[in-house]
Structure formats: C-alpha cells, structure tokens
Design a protein around this motif. Structure first.
Motif, PDB file in Angstrom:
ATOM      1  N   GLY A  89      12.125  -7.002 -12.157  1.00 25.46           N
ATOM      2  CA  GLY A  89      10.968  -6.329 -11.592  1.00 25.46           C
ATOM      3  C   GLY A  89      11.325  -4.904 -11.208  1.00 25.46           C
ATOM      4  O   GLY A  89      12.373  -4.667 -10.605  1.00 25.46           O
ATOM      5  N   ASP A  90      10.458  -3.965 -11.553  1.00 23.72           N
ATOM      6  CA  ASP A  90      10.747  -2.544 -11.353  1.00 23.72           C
ATOM      7  C   ASP A  90      10.174  -2.047 -10.034  1.00 23.72           C
ATOM      8  O   ASP A  90       8.965  -2.087  -9.825  1.00 23.72           O
ATOM      9  N   GLU A  91      11.054  -1.588  -9.145  1.00 24.85           N
ATOM     10  CA  GLU A  91      10.569  -1.019  -7.885  1.00 24.85           C
ATOM     11  C   GLU A  91      10.326   0.481  -7.994  1.00 24.85           C
ATOM     12  O   GLU A  91       9.656   1.079  -7.148  1.00 24.85           O
ATOM     13  N   SER A  92      10.833   1.112  -9.063  1.00 21.41           N
ATOM     14  CA  SER A  92      10.701   2.568  -9.177  1.00 21.41           C
ATOM     15  C   SER A  92       9.245   3.004  -9.262  1.00 21.41           C
ATOM     16  O   SER A  92       8.874   4.073  -8.769  1.00 21.41           O
ATOM     17  N   ASP A  93       8.397   2.183  -9.898  1.00 25.25           N
ATOM     18  CA  ASP A  93       6.968   2.490  -9.978  1.00 25.25           C
ATOM     19  C   ASP A  93       6.127   1.517  -9.161  1.00 25.25           C
ATOM     20  O   ASP A  93       4.902   1.537  -9.222  1.00 25.25           O
ATOM     21  N   VAL A 131      18.386  -2.920  -0.643  1.00 31.59           N
ATOM     22  CA  VAL A 131      17.305  -1.986  -0.326  1.00 31.59           C
ATOM     23  C   VAL A 131      17.915  -0.609  -0.120  1.00 31.59           C
ATOM     24  O   VAL A 131      18.838  -0.442   0.680  1.00 31.59           O
ATOM     25  N   ASP A 132      17.403   0.378  -0.855  1.00 33.32           N
ATOM     26  CA  ASP A 132      17.915   1.739  -0.744  1.00 33.32           C
ATOM     27  C   ASP A 132      16.825   2.696  -1.212  1.00 33.32           C
ATOM     28  O   ASP A 132      15.928   2.312  -1.969  1.00 33.32           O
ATOM     29  N   LEU A 133      16.897   3.955  -0.771  1.00 35.71           N
ATOM     30  CA  LEU A 133      15.948   4.968  -1.206  1.00 35.71           C
ATOM     31  C   LEU A 133      16.500   5.642  -2.455  1.00 35.71           C
ATOM     32  O   LEU A 133      17.356   6.512  -2.374  1.00 35.71           O
ATOM     33  N   ASP A 134      15.981   5.203  -3.612  1.00 35.33           N
ATOM     34  CA  ASP A 134      16.529   5.665  -4.889  1.00 35.33           C
ATOM     35  C   ASP A 134      15.516   6.467  -5.700  1.00 35.33           C
ATOM     36  O   ASP A 134      15.877   7.073  -6.702  1.00 35.33           O
ATOM     37  N   HIS A 135      14.240   6.460  -5.278  1.00 36.07           N
ATOM     38  CA  HIS A 135      13.203   7.156  -6.039  1.00 36.07           C
ATOM     39  C   HIS A 135      12.368   8.004  -5.068  1.00 36.07           C
ATOM     40  O   HIS A 135      11.309   7.585  -4.609  1.00 36.07           O
ATOM     41  N   HIS A 136      12.875   9.194  -4.793  1.00 36.52           N
ATOM     42  CA  HIS A 136      12.287  10.050  -3.759  1.00 36.52           C
ATOM     43  C   HIS A 136      10.891  10.548  -4.130  1.00 36.52           C
ATOM     44  O   HIS A 136      10.112  10.895  -3.241  1.00 36.52           O
ATOM     45  N   ALA A 137      10.569  10.595  -5.420  1.00 37.47           N
ATOM     46  CA  ALA A 137       9.248  11.073  -5.828  1.00 37.47           C
ATOM     47  C   ALA A 137       8.153  10.088  -5.421  1.00 37.47           C
ATOM     48  O   ALA A 137       6.993  10.472  -5.253  1.00 37.47           O
ATOM     49  N   ARG A 138       8.511   8.808  -5.266  1.00 36.57           N
ATOM     50  CA  ARG A 138       7.509   7.785  -4.928  1.00 36.57           C
ATOM     51  C   ARG A 138       7.580   7.372  -3.461  1.00 36.57           C
ATOM     52  O   ARG A 138       6.553   7.103  -2.836  1.00 36.57           O
ATOM     53  N   TYR A 139       8.781   7.276  -2.908  1.00 44.53           N
ATOM     54  CA  TYR A 139       8.958   6.752  -1.555  1.00 44.53           C
ATOM     55  C   TYR A 139       9.477   7.835  -0.616  1.00 44.53           C
ATOM     56  O   TYR A 139      10.383   8.587  -0.963  1.00 44.53           O
ATOM     57  N   ALA A 140       8.916   7.875   0.585  1.00 41.42           N
ATOM     58  CA  ALA A 140       9.323   8.884   1.560  1.00 41.42           C
ATOM     59  C   ALA A 140      10.520   8.438   2.385  1.00 41.42           C
ATOM     60  O   ALA A 140      11.243   9.274   2.937  1.00 41.42           O
ATOM     61  N   SER A 141      10.732   7.134   2.471  1.00 40.47           N
ATOM     62  CA  SER A 141      11.824   6.622   3.299  1.00 40.47           C
ATOM     63  C   SER A 141      12.205   5.218   2.847  1.00 40.47           C
ATOM     64  O   SER A 141      11.484   4.578   2.067  1.00 40.47           O
ATOM     65  N   VAL A 142      13.322   4.736   3.387  1.00 41.66           N
ATOM     66  CA  VAL A 142      13.754   3.362   3.109  1.00 41.66           C
ATOM     67  C   VAL A 142      12.713   2.376   3.617  1.00 41.66           C
ATOM     68  O   VAL A 142      12.509   1.313   3.027  1.00 41.66           O
ATOM     69  N   ARG A 143      12.030   2.744   4.692  1.00 44.04           N
ATOM     70  CA  ARG A 143      11.002   1.861   5.235  1.00 44.04           C
ATOM     71  C   ARG A 143       9.908   1.583   4.214  1.00 44.04           C
ATOM     72  O   ARG A 143       9.372   0.476   4.141  1.00 44.04           O
ATOM     73  N   ASP A 144       9.567   2.589   3.398  1.00 45.42           N
ATOM     74  CA  ASP A 144       8.558   2.388   2.357  1.00 45.42           C
ATOM     75  C   ASP A 144       9.026   1.332   1.355  1.00 45.42           C
ATOM     76  O   ASP A 144       8.235   0.490   0.904  1.00 45.42           O
ATOM     77  N   VAL A 145      10.303   1.389   0.988  1.00 46.23           N
ATOM     78  CA  VAL A 145      10.861   0.420   0.045  1.00 46.23           C
ATOM     79  C   VAL A 145      10.875  -0.969   0.676  1.00 46.23           C
ATOM     80  O   VAL A 145      10.538  -1.972   0.032  1.00 46.23           O
ATOM     81  N   GLU A 146      11.254  -1.039   1.943  1.00 49.01           N
ATOM     82  CA  GLU A 146      11.272  -2.324   2.653  1.00 49.01           C
ATOM     83  C   GLU A 146       9.883  -2.946   2.708  1.00 49.01           C
ATOM     84  O   GLU A 146       9.729  -4.161   2.542  1.00 49.01           O
ATOM     85  N   ARG A 147       8.871  -2.099   2.943  1.00 51.57           N
ATOM     86  CA  ARG A 147       7.496  -2.622   2.986  1.00 51.57           C
ATOM     87  C   ARG A 147       7.077  -3.193   1.633  1.00 51.57           C
ATOM     88  O   ARG A 147       6.400  -4.227   1.559  1.00 51.57           O
ATOM     89  N   LEU A 148       7.468  -2.501   0.556  1.00 49.64           N
ATOM     90  CA  LEU A 148       7.156  -2.997  -0.788  1.00 49.64           C
ATOM     91  C   LEU A 148       7.765  -4.379  -1.007  1.00 49.64           C
ATOM     92  O   LEU A 148       7.077  -5.318  -1.438  1.00 49.64           O
TER      93      LEU A 148
END
Length: 206
Positions: free
Chosen positions: A117-121, A137-154
């Motif tokens: 599953g792709d988290e980048s998009d 969990v890490d912030l690897d796609h700065h164009a889509r996510y503003a913070s690690v919290r955004d990735v965690e929420r996803l």
C-alpha cells in the motif's frame, strides 16, 4: 511479461489507444491535462486511480497489505515469497522487482492476496485488508504531509477499518490507536511478539 498473459501493450501516451467500453486506470504521476485523459472524458470512459483498482482487488480475497515510510516493498516481497513457498499460491503486487518471484506481481490461484500500500499519495487508505502491516512511521513525502502527525493520522485511520477477526501488525516504534483487530508487534525490540535475532550485516546484504 504482460504480453505472455495475452495483454496488448502500447508504449507512450496517445488517444488512439482508447476505445469505447474501456476502463482507464491512472497512477499518481499521470498529469490531469494529459490528452489521453481528455479523450477518455470525451468517450465517457470510467477513469480511476490505480489505488482504487488495487482496493477492488484487495476486497476480492483474504488480503495482507503492507505500508509504512520505509521497508514496505521488501516486507511485502518477503511475505509473498513465504506464502508461495508454503504452497498458498497467492496473488501478489509489489512496488519493485522481486528476482526470487520473477517480477513485481503474480496472479495466484489461491484465496490470499498480498499487496503493498502506497502512503506517498495516501492511496493505502483505500485498502481494506484482513491483515494490515505498518513497518514504521516517518515524514518521507514533504509535498503531501506537513508533519509526522499527518502520516500517523493516515495510518491510524487505515488500521481502524481492520475487522476484529483480522490483525494489525506493527513494527518497532509504531504507536497507533488500537481498533477492533488484535495488534501484534515485530522487530528488534525485546518485547516484540516476533523478535528479530541473529541479525548480521555484510557486503552482500543483511
């Protein structure tokens, strides 16, 4: 490989590829202004994202889906390889070439589907597997996510849909709210249910 399965392949983008009755599947890198997509609209064709198609496939079988900032391709490939060797004849879709399996996808005849599953998009959120794996969990796609919290929420929203008779499998350091499904942990942490030991790293790999 596609031609071996009887699939016609055309290289490049051209509206002449399209015919009435087709369904058009696009990846995240396909621009909206592509002439081929304009032609699809003119023909009234259904256009869906590849993540939507993957979600349809995941829903058809008992599925294991793997996501995370790093290691998801390797982890998905290892699960698919193990399932094949166990004789489960899985369908599998991996985001990279797997030499041991002869490609990046295979149409198995068994009841199991294994997919990355792709988290980048954010398209992993569309998948509804029986087993959900989050490697890290890490912030690897700065164009889509503003913070690690955004990735965690996803990821938290994603695993909340795993049914109670399924399973959520989390790697070291992954902290997400628990839902209905039981949680199992893997990694180097001493308290992991599946604990990695005997690790060696050398010039040929790990």
């Amino acid at each position: 490989r596609l031609r071996r399965f009887g699939i016609d392949v055309s290289e490049g983008h051209d509206r002449v590829h399209l015919e009435p009755g087709m369904e058009v599947v696009v990846s995240s890198v396909v621009p909206d202004e592509l002439d081929e997509l304009a032609a699809a609209s003119e023909l009234g064709l259904r256009v869906i994202h590849r993540g939507q198609l993957l979600a349809e496939l995941v829903a058809l079988k008992a599925s294991i889906c793997v996501t995370g900032a790093h290691g998801k391709t390797t982890t998905t490939a290892m699960i698919a390889f193990a399932a094949e060797r166990l004789g489960l004849d899985p369908t599998w879709l991996v985001g990279g070439e797997v030499p041991q399996l002869g490609g990046n996808a295979g149409p198995g005849g068994g009841d199991l589907l294994i997919a990355e599953g792709d988290e980048s998009d954010g398209s992993c959120a569309l998948l509804r597997p029986r087993v959900a794996v989050v490697t890290n969990v890490d912030l690897d796609h700065h164009a889509r996510y503003a913070s690690v919290r955004d990735v965690e929420r996803l990821f938290a929203e994603w695993i909340s849909h795993v049914p109670a008779d399924g399973a959520v499998v989390l790697g070291d350091g992954v902290s997400l709210p628990e839902g209905a499904a039981p949680v199992t942990r893997f990694g180097f942490d001493a308290g992991a249910n599946w604990h990695i030991s005997g690790f060696r790293s050398g010039p040929e790999g790990s």
